[in-house]
Every structure is written in structure tokens, then in C-alpha cells.
Design a protein around this motif. Structure first.
Motif, PDB file in Angstrom:
ATOM      1  N   GLY A 135      45.093  34.290  46.023  1.00  0.00           N
ATOM      2  CA  GLY A 135      45.098  35.681  45.556  1.00  0.00           C
ATOM      3  C   GLY A 135      43.916  35.983  44.648  1.00  0.00           C
ATOM      4  N   HIS A 136      43.659  35.100  43.683  1.00  0.00           N
ATOM      5  CA  HIS A 136      42.522  35.300  42.775  1.00  0.00           C
ATOM      6  C   HIS A 136      41.231  35.384  43.583  1.00  0.00           C
ATOM      7  CE1 HIS A 136      44.395  34.839  38.863  1.00  0.00           C
ATOM      8  NE2 HIS A 136      45.039  33.764  39.264  1.00  0.00           N
ATOM      9  N   GLY A 137      41.157  34.540  44.609  1.00  0.00           N
ATOM     10  CA  GLY A 137      39.947  34.484  45.441  1.00  0.00           C
ATOM     11  C   GLY A 137      39.634  35.814  46.101  1.00  0.00           C
ATOM     12  N   GLY A 192      49.714  32.180  47.562  1.00  0.00           N
ATOM     13  CA  GLY A 192      49.744  31.627  46.204  1.00  0.00           C
ATOM     14  C   GLY A 192      48.678  32.287  45.337  1.00  0.00           C
ATOM     15  N   SER A 193      48.754  32.031  44.025  1.00  0.00           N
ATOM     16  CA  SER A 193      47.838  32.754  43.134  1.00  0.00           C
ATOM     17  C   SER A 193      46.383  32.306  43.326  1.00  0.00           C
ATOM     18  CB  SER A 193      48.281  32.652  41.677  1.00  0.00           C
ATOM     19  OG  SER A 193      48.204  31.325  41.245  1.00  0.00           O
ATOM     20  N   GLN A 194      46.161  31.036  43.676  1.00  0.00           N
ATOM     21  CA  GLN A 194      44.761  30.592  43.872  1.00  0.00           C
ATOM     22  C   GLN A 194      44.073  31.422  44.944  1.00  0.00           C
ATOM     23  OE1 GLN A 194      42.554  28.775  42.165  1.00  0.00           O
ATOM     24  NE2 GLN A 194      44.300  28.957  40.803  1.00  0.00           N
ATOM     25  N   VAL A 204      54.722  43.648  35.823  1.00  0.00           N
ATOM     26  CA  VAL A 204      55.030  42.781  36.967  1.00  0.00           C
ATOM     27  C   VAL A 204      54.112  41.570  36.957  1.00  0.00           C
ATOM     28  CG1 VAL A 204      55.908  44.494  38.603  1.00  0.00           C
ATOM     29  CG2 VAL A 204      53.441  44.165  38.381  1.00  0.00           C
ATOM     30  N   ASP A 205      54.466  40.603  37.760  1.00  0.00           N
ATOM     31  CA  ASP A 205      53.568  39.497  38.056  1.00  0.00           C
ATOM     32  C   ASP A 205      53.131  39.713  39.495  1.00  0.00           C
ATOM     33  OD1 ASP A 205      52.433  37.139  37.046  1.00  0.00           O
ATOM     34  OD2 ASP A 205      54.323  36.697  36.048  1.00  0.00           O
ATOM     35  N   ALA A 206      52.530  38.719  40.116  1.00  0.00           N
ATOM     36  CA  ALA A 206      52.191  38.882  41.526  1.00  0.00           C
ATOM     37  C   ALA A 206      53.467  38.624  42.329  1.00  0.00           C
ATOM     38  CB  ALA A 206      51.091  37.909  41.904  1.00  0.00           C
ATOM     39  N   ILE A 255      54.637  35.886  30.033  1.00  0.00           N
ATOM     40  CA  ILE A 255      54.411  37.119  30.790  1.00  0.00           C
ATOM     41  C   ILE A 255      53.158  37.789  30.216  1.00  0.00           C
ATOM     42  CG2 ILE A 255      56.073  38.440  29.360  1.00  0.00           C
ATOM     43  CD1 ILE A 255      55.135  39.177  33.049  1.00  0.00           C
ATOM     44  N   ALA A 256      52.255  38.153  31.121  1.00  0.00           N
ATOM     45  CA  ALA A 256      51.004  38.777  30.661  1.00  0.00           C
ATOM     46  C   ALA A 256      51.194  40.282  30.505  1.00  0.00           C
ATOM     47  CB  ALA A 256      49.891  38.487  31.650  1.00  0.00           C
ATOM     48  N   PHE A 257      50.808  40.813  29.344  1.00  0.00           N
ATOM     49  CA  PHE A 257      50.769  42.261  29.121  1.00  0.00           C
ATOM     50  C   PHE A 257      49.486  42.820  29.738  1.00  0.00           C
ATOM     51  CE2 PHE A 257      53.010  40.721  25.140  1.00  0.00           C
ATOM     52  CZ  PHE A 257      54.273  41.030  25.601  1.00  0.00           C
ATOM     53  N   GLY A 291      44.254  24.411  37.175  1.00  0.00           N
ATOM     54  CA  GLY A 291      44.184  25.291  38.349  1.00  0.00           C
ATOM     55  C   GLY A 291      45.053  26.513  38.138  1.00  0.00           C
ATOM     56  N   SER A 292      46.190  26.327  37.459  1.00  0.00           N
ATOM     57  CA  SER A 292      47.010  27.468  37.070  1.00  0.00           C
ATOM     58  C   SER A 292      46.460  27.927  35.715  1.00  0.00           C
ATOM     59  CB  SER A 292      48.473  27.052  36.931  1.00  0.00           C
ATOM     60  OG  SER A 292      49.200  28.112  36.354  1.00  0.00           O
ATOM     61  N   GLY A 293      45.471  28.815  35.761  1.00  0.00           N
ATOM     62  CA  GLY A 293      44.756  29.207  34.540  1.00  0.00           C
ATOM     63  C   GLY A 293      45.683  29.722  33.457  1.00  0.00           C
ATOM     64  N   SER A 294      46.706  30.492  33.870  1.00  0.00           N
ATOM     65  CA  SER A 294      47.592  31.100  32.867  1.00  0.00           C
ATOM     66  C   SER A 294      48.390  30.046  32.098  1.00  0.00           C
ATOM     67  CB  SER A 294      48.530  32.118  33.522  1.00  0.00           C
ATOM     68  OG  SER A 294      49.340  31.493  34.476  1.00  0.00           O
ATOM     69  N   ALA A 295      48.359  28.788  32.552  1.00  0.00           N
ATOM     70  CA  ALA A 295      49.018  27.699  31.805  1.00  0.00           C
ATOM     71  C   ALA A 295      48.415  27.573  30.408  1.00  0.00           C
ATOM     72  CB  ALA A 295      48.900  26.382  32.558  1.00  0.00           C
ATOM     73  N   CYS A 296      47.136  27.950  30.267  1.00  0.00           N
ATOM     74  CA  CYS A 296      46.510  27.811  28.932  1.00  0.00           C
ATOM     75  C   CYS A 296      47.207  28.707  27.922  1.00  0.00           C
ATOM     76  CB  CYS A 296      45.009  28.088  28.991  1.00  0.00           C
ATOM     77  SG  CYS A 296      44.546  29.822  29.179  1.00  0.00           S
ATOM     78  N   ARG A 297      47.795  29.829  28.396  1.00  0.00           N
ATOM     79  CA  ARG A 297      48.424  30.780  27.465  1.00  0.00           C
ATOM     80  C   ARG A 297      49.808  30.306  27.017  1.00  0.00           C
ATOM     81  NH1 ARG A 297      47.174  35.427  31.284  1.00  0.00           N
ATOM     82  NH2 ARG A 297      49.356  35.001  31.703  1.00  0.00           N
ATOM     83  N   SER A 298      50.365  29.279  27.698  1.00  0.00           N
ATOM     84  CA  SER A 298      51.681  28.767  27.282  1.00  0.00           C
ATOM     85  C   SER A 298      51.556  27.775  26.136  1.00  0.00           C
ATOM     86  CB  SER A 298      52.369  28.074  28.464  1.00  0.00           C
ATOM     87  OG  SER A 298      52.749  29.025  29.426  1.00  0.00           O
ATOM     88  N   LYS A 317      46.849  41.342  32.554  1.00  0.00           N
ATOM     89  CA  LYS A 317      46.822  40.217  33.506  1.00  0.00           C
ATOM     90  C   LYS A 317      45.447  39.599  33.678  1.00  0.00           C
ATOM     91  CE  LYS A 317      50.766  41.985  34.634  1.00  0.00           C
ATOM     92  NZ  LYS A 317      51.891  41.540  33.843  1.00  0.00           N
ATOM     93  N   TYR A 318      45.526  38.328  34.017  1.00  0.00           N
ATOM     94  CA  TYR A 318      44.350  37.593  34.516  1.00  0.00           C
ATOM     95  C   TYR A 318      44.423  37.696  36.029  1.00  0.00           C
ATOM     96  CZ  TYR A 318      43.227  32.899  36.538  1.00  0.00           C
ATOM     97  OH  TYR A 318      42.839  31.864  37.329  1.00  0.00           O
ATOM     98  N   TRP A 319      43.432  38.348  36.628  1.00  0.00           N
ATOM     99  CA  TRP A 319      43.415  38.416  38.093  1.00  0.00           C
ATOM    100  C   TRP A 319      41.960  38.441  38.540  1.00  0.00           C
ATOM    101  CZ3 TRP A 319      46.824  36.769  41.175  1.00  0.00           C
ATOM    102  CH2 TRP A 319      46.763  37.045  42.537  1.00  0.00           C
TER     103      TRP A 319
HETATM  104  O1  PMV Z   1      47.558  31.177  36.455  1.00  0.00           O
HETATM  105  P1  PMV Z   1      47.749  31.573  37.872  1.00  0.00           P
HETATM  106  O2  PMV Z   1      46.669  31.045  38.750  1.00  0.00           O
HETATM  107  O3  PMV Z   1      49.121  31.224  38.342  1.00  0.00           O
HETATM  108  O4  PMV Z   1      47.602  33.152  37.950  1.00  0.00           O
HETATM  109  C1  PMV Z   1      48.420  34.002  37.220  1.00  0.00           C
HETATM  110  C2  PMV Z   1      48.248  35.370  37.671  1.00  0.00           C
HETATM  111  C3  PMV Z   1      49.261  36.382  37.173  1.00  0.00           C
HETATM  112  O5  PMV Z   1      50.481  35.739  36.879  1.00  0.00           O
HETATM  113  C4  PMV Z   1      49.503  37.377  38.290  1.00  0.00           C
HETATM  114  C5  PMV Z   1      48.762  37.151  35.976  1.00  0.00           C
HETATM  115  C6  PMV Z   1      48.786  36.477  34.644  1.00  0.00           C
HETATM  116  O6  PMV Z   1      47.856  36.731  33.867  1.00  0.00           O
HETATM  117  O7  PMV Z   1      49.727  35.735  34.335  1.00  0.00           O
END
Ligand code: PMV
Length: 330
Positions: free
Chosen positions: A201-203, A197-199, A287-289, A11-13, A145-152, A15-17
């Protein structure tokens, strides 16, 4: 060769958006998160000689049996296989059989793509016989493509440096999972599939007239939250987390087309969280998206908050998480 990998969602405190480069998944800002103990993906990969074999089975939460992945799901995996091969400068192909299962329900406002793709990054790199340093593994996970995967990938509390270019846009642990006794209670008020989807959404993020203001706001806020975290100042920390989520949702609501995720259930939970705080239990939401809320509290208050939250009529269930380790081999 067979390998089993476990990886948490996060969970992001902050967010990446918004992305400044979508092909390389380079974010517009640094982000900061915590790995979630009750929300993990377990991924088994069998490497086989025949490269034609590319199979995946998925076991959904609380289901007994694995089922074949859809074409779209498998398509994302094979695309990431190609990305991993290029990233690792490998020429030889292999085939794979994957089994993936989650410890948490899908569509619950928890990014299952982060736990899945970080697990897959480790499984593919091992299948290519590589022992990647954590930084490189986080970069590979980002390229899924799911950028936030790097934080896991790293342990506990994790900072994603936006970097200048791909090799320095990576995530690192700024504190181990036992650094601070805080918790994330996910309040599930909706399990409806998100339409965007988030892709996509980011766009749209940068079409919000407030996007540049958000970047200015984050420049001030990122050092402030780091400071509160280092001092373990929960009041300051939680206040920033909640403020940032309003700021993030403002972008969602004003980008074109707008993304309006909150429901009556979301608003009711926010009111309850504010009530609980007024009555003396420190807790803050983020929250998340999506429509579901994440309540951030101190571990000592978890038990009593859980029973209060379960009693909110619009809350379907609560998922209680503590900070946990990152992507690892079982
Ligand atoms: O990593 P993505 O492309 O699923 O985007 C994540 C976007 C948020 O979950 C809304 C925010 C975040 O930083 O986790």
C-alpha cells in the motif's frame, strides 16, 4: 536468558502513508499517534546458545493454547533478527524461542504489527545485551518494516519525526499517557483479511494524483493539530483528526491500483457518529487502512458512547482504549 516485553498498538491521528525510502522505511511525512491500552502484545523471549534454534509460537486472542507460527510469520522475525544484528553492530549469533500473544483480535483494524515489532525490537536488543536509549529503540522498531512500530515505543502521545536520514527518523513522546483524558473506541464492522498489506500500500501512495496535495495539506495541518493538542482543544483536535482521515482515504482510493476498504458498515457508523455529534456528544472518527472505525472521544463520554455504538447493527464489537505507556519489560 528469558525476558517478557509488553507493547501497545497505536492509532495515528495523522497517518503515515507513503515512503520516500522503502529499504530504510523513511516516511514522506511526520505522523502523530496515541498508544492503545486494550491492544497490547505480550512477547516472551528465551535466548538460547544454539543459533540454529529460531522458534515462535503464537496465542491468538481468546484462545487457550499457543500454536506454531507460520513459515511466513517466522520469516519476518528472522529477517528482523538480522536487521537488529546489523543495527547493533553485533557479530555473535544466538538462537531464540518466542511466545507471542495479543490482548485483541487480529484483523480488527488495529495494527498488530506495530505492537509485535516494537516488542520484538526491545526483546532482541536485550538479548544482544544492549540497553538502547528510547530514540534508538524506536529507530530499530521502524527498521522492522512496520514503520508505525516506532510510535509504539515511547509513552502516551507520540510524534514520529520523518527526519532527513535513518538516524533522525524516530518517534518521541510529546505527552505522557495521563496528559489528556481522551479515548479511542474501535468499532469492528469487518474481520475480513485485507487483500493488500501496508508495505504494498505504501508503495502505491505516490501514484495518487492527490499525493502532493496531501503533503501540502499536512505541512499546514501538523502544526495545527499540535497546537490543538497543546491547548487540549478537543473540538479543533477532533475536527482535524476526522478531516485528515478523509484526506488519507482519498489517497487510498485514488492510488493505482486503488485501495477501497470502506463497506456499508463503515458508512453506517460514520453516519451514527455524525448523529451523536449533532445530538451533543463530541466524538470524531478516524480510520486505519481498513473498514473498521476508530472513534475518538473524551473519557467522560466513553460509557454512554459504548452502549450507543454496540447497538449499531453492523458493529460486531467495540474495543475501548485509553492512552497508555509504550514498550516496556514486564
Ligand atoms: O507501519 P505500517 O507499515 O503498518 O503502516 C501503517 C499505516 C497506517 O496504519 C495506515 C497509518 C499509520 O500511521 O499508522
Amino acid at each position: 536468558m528469558k525476558i517478557t516485553v509488553v507493547s501497545p498498538a497505536n492509532i495515528a491521528f495523522i497517518k503515515y502513508w507513503g515512503q520516500r525510502e522503502s529499504n530504510l522505511v523513511l516516511p514522506c511525512n511526520d505522523s502523530f499517534s496515541m498508544n492503545l491500552s486494550a491492544c497490547t502484545t505480550t512477547l516472551e523471549m528465551e535466548r538460547v546458545e544454539d543459533p540454529i534454534i529460531q522458534e515462535m509460537q503464537i496465542k491468538l486472542f481468546e484462545k487457550e493454547h499457543y500454536e506454531p507460527a507460520t513459515e511466513a510469520q517466522l520469516g519476518k522475525v528472522t529477517a528482523f533478527y538480522k536487521t537488529a544484528k546489523i543495527f547493533l553492530h553485533e557479530t555473535k549469533d544466538f538462537g531464540f524461542r518466542i511466545k507471542s500473544s495479543n490482548s485483541f483480535p487480529m484483523k480488527a483494524g488495529i495494527a498488530s504489527s506495530a505492537s509485535f515489532f516494537s516488542a520484538l525490537a526491545l526483546a532482541f536488543s536485550k538479548a544482544f545485551n544492549r540497553d538502547l536509549p528510547e530514540k534508538e529503540l524506536s529507530i530499530l522498531a521502524r527498521l522492522s518494516g512496520s514503520g508505525s512500530a516506532c510510535r509504539s515505543v515511547p509513552d502516551g502521545f507520540v510524534w514520529w519525526h520523518k527526519g532527513e536520514n535513518s538516524p533522525d527518523s524516530f518517534a518521541e513522546s510529546i505527552a505522557a499517557s495521563d496528559y489528556w483524558d481522551i479515548a479511542d473506541l474501535v468499532l469492528v464492522v469487518s474481520t475480513e483479511e485485507k487483500k493488500t498489506g501496508s508495505q504494498e500500500g505504501h508503495g502505491g501512495a505516490q501514484t495518487s494524483e492527490f499525493f502532493n496535495d496531501r503533503m501540502d495539506y499536512l505541512e499546514l495541518t501538523l502544526p495545527q493539530i499540535k497546537d490543538a493538542f497543546q491547548k487540549k482543544d478537543f473540538t479543533k483536535f477532533g475536527t482535524i483528526v476526522e478531516e485528515e482521515s478523509y484526506n488519507f482515504v482519498n489517497i487510498l482510493n485514488t492510488q493505482k491500483p486503488p485501495l477501497n476498504y470502506w463497506t456499508d458498515g463503515t458508512l453506517q457508523c460514520i453516519k451514527e457518529i455524525h448523529n451523536l455529534r449533532k445530538k451533543g456528544t463530541e466524538c470524531y472518527f478516524t480510520v486505519d487502512a481498513g473498514a473498521n472505525l476508530h472513534l475518538i472521544c473524551q473519557k467522560k463520554d466513553m460509557g454512554k458512547l459504548e452502549s450507543h455504538l454496540q447497538a449499531i447493527p453492523t458493529v460486531q464489537y467495540v474495543i475501548s482504549n485509553l492512552p497508555t505507556q509504550g514498550t516496556h519489560i514486564l
